[in-house]
Scaffold this active site. Sequence first.
Site, PDB file in Angstrom:
ATOM      1  N   LYS A  36       3.385  37.447 -33.170  1.00 32.71           N
ATOM      2  CA  LYS A  36       2.479  38.140 -32.223  1.00 32.71           C
ATOM      3  C   LYS A  36       3.021  38.374 -30.765  1.00 32.71           C
ATOM      4  O   LYS A  36       4.320  37.733 -30.536  1.00 32.71           O
ATOM      5  CB  LYS A  36       1.251  37.459 -31.937  1.00 32.71           C
ATOM      6  CG  LYS A  36       1.455  36.001 -31.071  1.00 32.71           C
ATOM      7  CD  LYS A  36       0.213  35.390 -31.441  1.00 32.71           C
ATOM      8  CE  LYS A  36       0.173  34.110 -30.256  1.00 32.71           C
ATOM      9  NZ  LYS A  36      -0.823  33.034 -30.577  1.00 32.71           N
ATOM     10  N   TYR A 280      11.878  44.681   2.423  1.00 34.88           N
ATOM     11  CA  TYR A 280      10.717  44.916   3.011  1.00 34.88           C
ATOM     12  C   TYR A 280      10.289  43.806   4.116  1.00 34.88           C
ATOM     13  O   TYR A 280      10.214  42.746   3.711  1.00 34.88           O
ATOM     14  CB  TYR A 280       9.525  45.336   2.049  1.00 34.88           C
ATOM     15  CG  TYR A 280       9.483  46.645   1.234  1.00 34.88           C
ATOM     16  CD1 TYR A 280       9.469  47.747   1.717  1.00 34.88           C
ATOM     17  CD2 TYR A 280       9.796  46.324  -0.163  1.00 34.88           C
ATOM     18  CE1 TYR A 280       9.590  49.021   0.993  1.00 34.88           C
ATOM     19  CE2 TYR A 280       9.849  47.407  -0.961  1.00 34.88           C
ATOM     20  CZ  TYR A 280       9.722  48.944  -0.341  1.00 34.88           C
ATOM     21  OH  TYR A 280       9.882  49.940  -1.387  1.00 34.88           O
TER      22      TYR A 280
HETATM   23  C1  LIG Z   1      -0.149  31.915 -31.233  1.00 32.18           C
HETATM   24  C2  LIG Z   1      -0.952  31.183 -32.091  1.00 32.18           C
HETATM   25  C3  LIG Z   1       0.114  30.310 -32.792  1.00 32.18           C
HETATM   26  C4  LIG Z   1       1.385  29.704 -32.524  1.00 32.18           C
HETATM   27  O1  LIG Z   1       1.352  28.872 -31.316  1.00 32.18           O
HETATM   28  P1  LIG Z   1       2.435  28.317 -30.568  1.00 32.18           P
HETATM   29  O2  LIG Z   1       2.221  27.374 -29.539  1.00 32.18           O
HETATM   30  O3  LIG Z   1       3.376  29.355 -30.085  1.00 32.18           O
HETATM   31  O4  LIG Z   1       3.455  27.576 -31.814  1.00 32.18           O
HETATM   32  C5  LIG Z   1      -0.642  29.435 -33.987  1.00 32.18           C
HETATM   33  N1  LIG Z   1      -1.832  29.779 -34.528  1.00 32.18           N
HETATM   34  C6  LIG Z   1      -2.641  30.699 -33.699  1.00 32.18           C
HETATM   35  C7  LIG Z   1      -4.182  30.969 -34.210  1.00 32.18           C
HETATM   36  C8  LIG Z   1      -2.159  31.293 -32.547  1.00 32.18           C
HETATM   37  O5  LIG Z   1      -2.700  32.288 -31.910  1.00 32.18           O
END
Ligand SMILES: *Cc1c(COP(=O)(O)O)cnc(C)c1O
Length: 388
Positions: A36, A280
Amino acid sequence: MRHSSHVEISKSAYLKNLKFLRRTIGRETLLSSVVKGNAYGHGIATFLPMAESCGVRHFSVFSAEEAYLAHRASQQDSRILIMGYIDPDELEWAVDHGVAFFVFDLPRLNAAVRAAEQVKRPAKIHLEIETGMNRTGFEGADFEEAISIIKTHPDEIIVEGACTHLAGAESVANYLRVTTQLEIFEQACRHLRELGITPAVRHTACSAASLNYPQSIMDMVRMGIAQYGYWPNKETQMHYELEHEDGRLRTKASPLKGVLRWVSRIMSLKRVKRGQFVGYGTTYQAMRNQTLATVPVGYYHGFSRSLSNLGHVLVNGRRAPVVGLVNMNMMMIDVTDCNTVGPGDEVTLIGPQRRSRITVSSFSDLSSSVNYEVLVRIPSTIPRVVVD
Ligand SMILES: *Cc1c(COP(=O)(O)O)cnc(C)c1O
């Protein structure tokens, strides 16, 4: 046209991380690579085929849009799982392409049944159980209702998985909450089994849970941040180091290697005299005669403005401090102590250069955000390339 910076993705670092993580989760457990957020800033179109070339065949994304990008990038017919948002109009696409998805409420379950009827293929679902995160997931009467809908639609619904998400597996402060979640999850799975539903893939673990709570590992893990070479937080890193210290060798090399390197080039150089203000306003005054360099990267490119007068980058393998305010499209750095520097010389914003390294966590400590946020803020438009 050239971008003012680019991102390199190291395949050898990724292979090292995979080897370590596969050892951690065990041979029997499926590793789902969480991609993601544009693969945590690594670039899904570049990262996903590279991961496939390292043997990964399962990917988890947030939305149908990301599933579409993952599907398009895949060269190996990998399995894809959507953990979050799907517009009702997109469900048919997912079902038709064999993309699995989380189901956490009755409207989505009913929509999945309808989509399966439309495309004449069963929907592959992962039942998300509410265990204490209180974000998404079935519980109570809705859970029972979901089970009865599933039982009456065997041709439309395949319960491929059962899952939950743990609320804070990166810290021992949440121990009671996390272990209670795991118990509730086990109960829910038993309940499903008693009613004749046996999901093949039970999964609860993210990176931190895989490292801190071995009992959360089960049939699959959803591995995000750790596969990219970063610890979920300092506490998890410390936990690992203390468990694996052999007494003599206090500082063994970390088993996780940063996969990403973000680099730009020096645009121009300038000498400033002691006493002059730079950029700035008056946030930076030269305390000596200095050589400053402009770098064509600013907060528009994801280099946080909160690193003004705080951050460091690498030039000639040496740390060069950010001076003055980070602007929208550029920043100034002090290269007085970086040996001979010329326009076009490489500037490393994140990752290694010669014997030095800018870690994302040092970067994020300074701007008080976490690894995750620094990585995903690198814009998707900056080119990504795979290197060895
Ligand atoms: C983002 C996410 C993960 C992965 O999390 P990490 O801490 O990056 O390993 C796993 N499960 C869900 C539902 C997530 O949204």
